[in-house]
Design a protein around this motif. Structure first.
Motif, PDB file in Angstrom:
ATOM      1  N   ILE A 379       0.967  -1.361   0.060  1.00 14.98           N
ATOM      2  CA  ILE A 379      -0.122   0.058  -0.033  1.00 14.98           C
ATOM      3  C   ILE A 379       0.791   1.220   0.077  1.00 14.98           C
ATOM      4  O   ILE A 379       1.689   1.332   1.041  1.00 14.98           O
ATOM      5  N   LYS A 380       0.716   2.059  -1.002  1.00  9.30           N
ATOM      6  CA  LYS A 380       1.546   3.186  -1.069  1.00  9.30           C
ATOM      7  C   LYS A 380       0.917   4.231  -0.289  1.00  9.30           C
ATOM      8  O   LYS A 380      -0.240   4.427  -0.240  1.00  9.30           O
ATOM      9  N   PRO A 381       1.844   5.463  -0.076  1.00 12.01           N
ATOM     10  CA  PRO A 381       1.261   6.532   0.671  1.00 12.01           C
ATOM     11  C   PRO A 381       0.004   7.298   0.121  1.00 12.01           C
ATOM     12  O   PRO A 381       0.095   7.439  -1.498  1.00 12.01           O
ATOM     13  N   GLY A 382      -1.056   7.454   0.504  1.00  9.58           N
ATOM     14  CA  GLY A 382      -1.982   8.131  -0.178  1.00  9.58           C
ATOM     15  C   GLY A 382      -3.378   7.228  -0.676  1.00  9.58           C
ATOM     16  O   GLY A 382      -4.393   7.613  -0.904  1.00  9.58           O
ATOM     17  N   ASP A 383      -3.026   5.959  -0.796  1.00  9.84           N
ATOM     18  CA  ASP A 383      -3.723   4.735  -0.992  1.00  9.84           C
ATOM     19  C   ASP A 383      -4.688   4.306   0.006  1.00  9.84           C
ATOM     20  O   ASP A 383      -4.373   4.354   1.083  1.00  9.84           O
ATOM     21  N   ARG A 384      -5.895   4.014  -0.515  1.00  6.72           N
ATOM     22  CA  ARG A 384      -6.886   2.984   0.714  1.00  6.72           C
ATOM     23  C   ARG A 384      -6.339   1.889   0.993  1.00  6.72           C
ATOM     24  O   ARG A 384      -5.919   1.121  -0.081  1.00  6.72           O
ATOM     25  N   VAL A 385      -6.463   1.347   2.058  1.00  5.97           N
ATOM     26  CA  VAL A 385      -6.249  -0.024   2.225  1.00  5.97           C
ATOM     27  C   VAL A 385      -7.379  -0.828   1.840  1.00  5.97           C
ATOM     28  O   VAL A 385      -8.465  -0.492   2.382  1.00  5.97           O
ATOM     29  N   PRO A 386      -6.782  -1.892   0.967  1.00  2.00           N
ATOM     30  CA  PRO A 386      -7.866  -2.853   0.347  1.00  2.00           C
ATOM     31  C   PRO A 386      -8.567  -3.956   1.382  1.00  2.00           C
ATOM     32  O   PRO A 386      -9.679  -4.178   0.976  1.00  2.00           O
ATOM     33  N   LEU A 387      -7.790  -4.449   2.287  1.00  4.16           N
ATOM     34  CA  LEU A 387      -8.364  -5.542   2.942  1.00  4.16           C
ATOM     35  C   LEU A 387      -7.681  -5.417   4.443  1.00  4.16           C
ATOM     36  O   LEU A 387      -6.577  -4.841   4.535  1.00  4.16           O
ATOM     37  N   ASP A 388      -8.430  -5.744   5.490  1.00  5.71           N
ATOM     38  CA  ASP A 388      -7.810  -6.036   6.912  1.00  5.71           C
ATOM     39  C   ASP A 388      -6.482  -6.703   6.805  1.00  5.71           C
ATOM     40  O   ASP A 388      -6.621  -7.843   6.137  1.00  5.71           O
ATOM     41  N   GLY A 389      -5.686  -6.294   7.511  1.00  2.97           N
ATOM     42  CA  GLY A 389      -4.229  -7.038   7.706  1.00  2.97           C
ATOM     43  C   GLY A 389      -3.369  -6.322   8.845  1.00  2.97           C
ATOM     44  O   GLY A 389      -3.868  -5.523   9.454  1.00  2.97           O
ATOM     45  N   GLU A 390      -2.358  -7.318   8.810  1.00  2.00           N
ATOM     46  CA  GLU A 390      -1.342  -6.760   9.892  1.00  2.00           C
ATOM     47  C   GLU A 390      -0.212  -6.295   9.434  1.00  2.00           C
ATOM     48  O   GLU A 390       0.448  -6.991   8.176  1.00  2.00           O
ATOM     49  N   ILE A 391       0.398  -5.140   9.332  1.00  2.00           N
ATOM     50  CA  ILE A 391       1.807  -4.630   9.009  1.00  2.00           C
ATOM     51  C   ILE A 391       2.685  -5.592   9.223  1.00  2.00           C
ATOM     52  O   ILE A 391       3.098  -5.986  10.267  1.00  2.00           O
ATOM     53  N   ILE A 392       3.725  -5.886   8.237  1.00  2.00           N
ATOM     54  CA  ILE A 392       4.789  -6.597   8.155  1.00  2.00           C
ATOM     55  C   ILE A 392       6.044  -5.945   7.792  1.00  2.00           C
ATOM     56  O   ILE A 392       7.214  -6.285   7.910  1.00  2.00           O
TER      57      ILE A 392
END
Length: 857
Positions: A379-392
């Protein structure tokens, strides 16, 4: 359980109790909680969450059990709690366009109920959704045609992953759409196809690839492209055409009116009026015909009767004006009501339809529907998150306002959770997907909000019942007015027919019926936009009458993350005291115990060898260390053991008076030391509680298990009216009941898990932190998605505003209807004025309710 029968995957919540016989499930209710696994298959007579099973292994794709080649080799999955259809039937959902009041929904229900093989029909006016249950797939063949006959536009929802929606370019008439349907129906892998020329949309249920479908469409001269967000409702393109016809017919009426005063041929004037009647009256008359066939008495029937009656008695101007005003009013109502439906549509638009998936060193764009749990999304800066997830990978700040209503972005690091629909504000991040698209938090919010809008509030249920009695009574009264007075010589037939027709128009309680649901939908939509889930109109109404709110202290008013404040070692070094405390508390699940354990581990202190660990409910813990029993607990524990306390009691009282919690470490012979722990009050708590008092909540109460001193200190900081201290979980229920006995309507605010008994006892249960826990979203009546109280005053304010607007709408509708009824008999109420009073009142009621969308959080 045998391999050939009833094979279940790891996620199954049900297994089948077998008695050596296969496929012998009878028409009984089967319980989803505890069905036993044995050697054979499917002879269960248990109950399956209230859903009837007629036969085993013959269910369709949209139900719990899938059809297989051998009996009961099924993956039995959890049955949704809100399923309305029995397993022996199939269910399909549609979107309906064009309903302007709840009586339209009733007409559709009655019309469809008469179709063969249709078992159940449910139309919800608020959400414009139609649910149909049929015996088999062929039961739904005539549903769309029947709804179209009634004068509405219908569009099926996506039922499964094989049903896809396409944009089609190049169609210039309805026969083009028919050509595409005919061609695709010749392909064996295409199960069904529906092409809508007006919207340029094509819905195809197919097993072959998307590229194959696009190729087949191109063969007959058209261009198709997949519409990825197929659940997104489409706008009706012929709305503008409708306004054009209304404008044109309005001009005809104006010309007819002018010509009637200029000596122009009466025949020409009549022709102008008649043309206007045909243009505007075709749709309502057609809808009225099918409504009468289904024994329904809706607005189309009443208006059609009034217009036709007016023409028969020679009142052409009145008849033309009636249908024109009705058409205009309906168009304006539809346009206004769409504003409320957009509250859900806007939520649907939040999550992107595609995601960038990391495959090795490459990035591949995929539809979110095709992304699996465990895949890596970039996910790039300014984009919306498409799905729930955990940052790795990476760090960023995320704007979570779409989910929680929080205006300030939240910092996120590796290990933190991000939600679909939120906005990545700064750094590029990689997340590991934790939920499929249909299970994301935003999907659950949409589902819960739509469910909430389908629930009737008590006021709405009462008004619907009133309207169902009022309309036929006034209809019969209109017939009596038309027939009896002239029959007994009281005036002419034309005079009384006119009055009866005016009474027919007044018979439709459209504004009254619409007064409550539009307000509720608007309020629930506004709340969802601000990170608050209200589970239905009933809870919205309850929230508006709340005058006392009880709060759990830990984790609600306070941060819920206590810290070690001071260590007072009395009989040994601090390190030795911490080591004993670590040994004792390491096996406890209490938040304070966890605080001490974390503190000790951060200091690098090692635990001692302990054994025979035991929890002492409400008082502390004990363990045997070096052959001697040690204790960690509150003052009450050591007082009951009659241990000499010396000046320890004075020290403890002093620490507790400062709002801190005390943990005493010792044996049966001596007190070894005192550890004081403090929990800090949330930064938003004081502001939120002051906000509640400003909106009229006169009792703000704190419930806590802490001692009197701590409770008193925190209550002063939080500025609550009163507090209840030293409570066990069951004592919180008693505190709620005490407030209710004092005459208060009580709401309880907690985390939705530990406070479940108190939440259930209160008039209204409010859970906070819903974005982090599915349990909170399921158990409470109202859910604050953010982990703070910031939106609680807005929720109460919105609920009270909604109640006020509902009352305004009801009284306004009743007054307008009463005035119209009173003006009929002196002959002062013209037909066009009767229509204006009804459609005009409905529009005013809708616009008044739409104000709830603008209430700011």
């Amino acid at each position: 359980m045998s391999d050939k029968c009833c094979n279940s995957n790891e996620k199954e919540l049900l297994t089948i109790d077998n008695n050596k016989d296969c496929c012998n499930i009878q028409d009984e209710k089967v319980n989803a909680t505890n069905v036993k696994e044995t050697d054979s298959c499917c002879s269960s007579k248990e109950s399956l969450k209230g859903l009837e099973i007629k036969s085993c292994c013959s269910e369709k794709e949209d139900e719990t059990i899938t059809e297989t080649s051998s009996c009961c080799s099924n993956k039995v999955e959890e049955i949704p709690h809100n399923t309305t259809a029995s397993i022996k039937g199939e269910k399909i959902e549609y979107r309906i366009y064009g309903m302007d009041c709840p009586s339209c929904a009733l007409s559709i229900e009655k019309g469809l109920s008469g179709l063969n093989d249709i078992q159940e029909v449910k139309v919800n006016y608020n959400t414009a959704k139609l649910q149909v249950v049929g015996k088999n797939s062929s039961s739904f063949d005539n549903v769309e045609n029947e709804v179209k006959k009634l004068g509405y536009t219908i569009e099926p929802f996506k039922q499964n992953k094989n049903l896809k929606t396409y944009n089609v370019e190049g169609m210039d008439c309805g026969s083009c759409a028919k050509s595409i349907e005919t061609h695709l129906n010749t392909i064996p892998t295409v199960k069904s196809v529906s092409v809508n020329f007006s919207t340029g949309k094509m819905k195809v249920e197919h097993e072959n690839s998307v590229d194959n479908i696009i190729s087949e469409v191109s063969k007959i001269g058209f261009k198709a492209s997949l519409l990825t967000n197929s659940n997104k409702p489409t706008e009706i393109t012929n709305n503008k055409e409708g306004y054009g016809l209304i404008t044109f017919s309005g001009i005809l009426i104006a010309l007819g009116f002018i010509s009637s005063y200029n000596g122009i041929s009466p025949l020409l004037t009549t022709m102008l009026y008649a043309t206007a009647i045909v243009i505007n009256g075709y749709k309502p008359v057609k809808s009225a015909y099918y409504a009468i066939k289904s024994r329904s008495l809706d607005m189309n029937v009443l208006m059609s009767a009034a217009a036709i009656g007016a023409a028969i008695i020679g009142e052409w101007f009145e008849g033309a004006t009636v249908v024109w005003l009705f058409a205009l009013g309906t168009a304006l109502q539809n346009r206004s009501i769409e504003q409320t439906r957009k509250s859900i549509r806007n939520l649907m638009d939040l999550a992107p339809s595609e995601a960038w998936i990391k495959v090795g060193s490459e990035l591949v764009k995929k539809p979110v529907d095709d992304v699996s749990v465990g895949e890596i999304v970039v996910i790039k800066p300014g984009d919306r998150v498409p799905l729930d997830g955990e940052i790795i990978q990476g760090e960023t700040s995320v704007n979570q306002a779409p989910i929680t209503g929080e205006s300030i972005p939240v910092d996120k690091i590796i290990g933190d959770t991000v939600y679909a629909g939120t906005i990545n504000e700064s750094g590029s991040i990689e997340i590991r997907v934790t939920k499929l698209v249909e299970d994301t938090t935003i999907s659950k919010i949409i589902h819960l909000v739509e469910e909430a809008q389908e629930q009737k509030a008590p006021t709405q249920a009462f008004i619907d019942k009133f309207a169902s009695i009022y309309t036929p009574i006034v209809f019969v009264l209109a017939l009596i007015v038309i027939v009896l007075p002239p029959l007994f010589g009281f005036g002419t037939w034309g005079e009384w027919i006119y009055k009866g027709l005016a009474l027919l128009v007044v018979a439709c309680p459209c504004a009254l019926v619409i007064s409550t649901p539009v307000a509720i939908v608007s309020a629930i939509g506004n709340a969802a936009k601000n990170g608050v889930l209200i589970k239905g109109g009933t809870f919205l109404e309850t929230a508006g009458s709340i005058n006392a709110i009880a709060f759990d202290k830990t984790g609600t008013l306070t941060e819920g993350k206590p810290k070690v404040f001071e260590i007072d070692a009395l009989a040994m070094s601090k390190d030795d005291l911490i080591s004993i405390a670590l040994t004792l508390e390491d096996y406890s699940t209490h938040p304070i115990a966890k605080t001490i354990v974390d503190y000790a581990k951060n200091k690098g202190v090692q635990a001692k060898n302990g054994e025979l660990f035991k929890s002492i409910v409400g008082k502390g813990v004990q363990a045997t260390i070096d052959g001697e029993v040690h204790y960690a607990g509150n003052l009450k524990l050591f007082e009951e053991m009659n241990i000499f306390l010396g000046d320890v009691k004075a020290k403890v009282d002093k620490i507790q008076s400062q709002g801190k919690t005390v943990v005493i470490i010792g044996t049966q012979q001596e007190i070894m030391g005192i550890i004081s722990v403090s929990d800090t009050i949330r930064t938003m708590t004081v502001k939120a509680l002051d906000g509640l008092k400003q909106v009229g909540v006169n009792q703000v109460v704190m419930l806590t298990g802490d001692n009197e001193g701590t409770a008193k200190m925190i209550s002063k900081e939080a500025n609550v009216n009163r507090y209840f201290a030293e409570l066990l979980p069951e004592d919180k229920v008693d505190a709620i009941k005490q407030l209710q006995n004092e005459g208060h309507k009580v709401a309880m605010v907690g985390d939705g898990i530990n406070d479940a008994p108190a939440l259930a006892t209160a008039n209204l249960g409010i859970a906070m932190g819903g974005a982090g826990t599915d349990t909170a979203m399921e158990t409470a009546d109202i859910v604050l998605m953010a982990d703070n109280l910031e939106k609680l005053p807005h929720t109460i304010k919105l609920s009270r505003k909604a109640l006020a607007i509902i009352k305004q709408n009801i009284w306004f509708s009743l007054i307008v209807k009463s005035i119209a009824l009173a003006l009929i008999f002196p002959g002062w109420l013209t037909l066009w004025l009767a229509v204006l009073s009804d459609t005009g009142a409905a529009i005013i009621v809708i616009l008044n309710a739409l104000r709830l969308l603008k209430v700011k959080g």
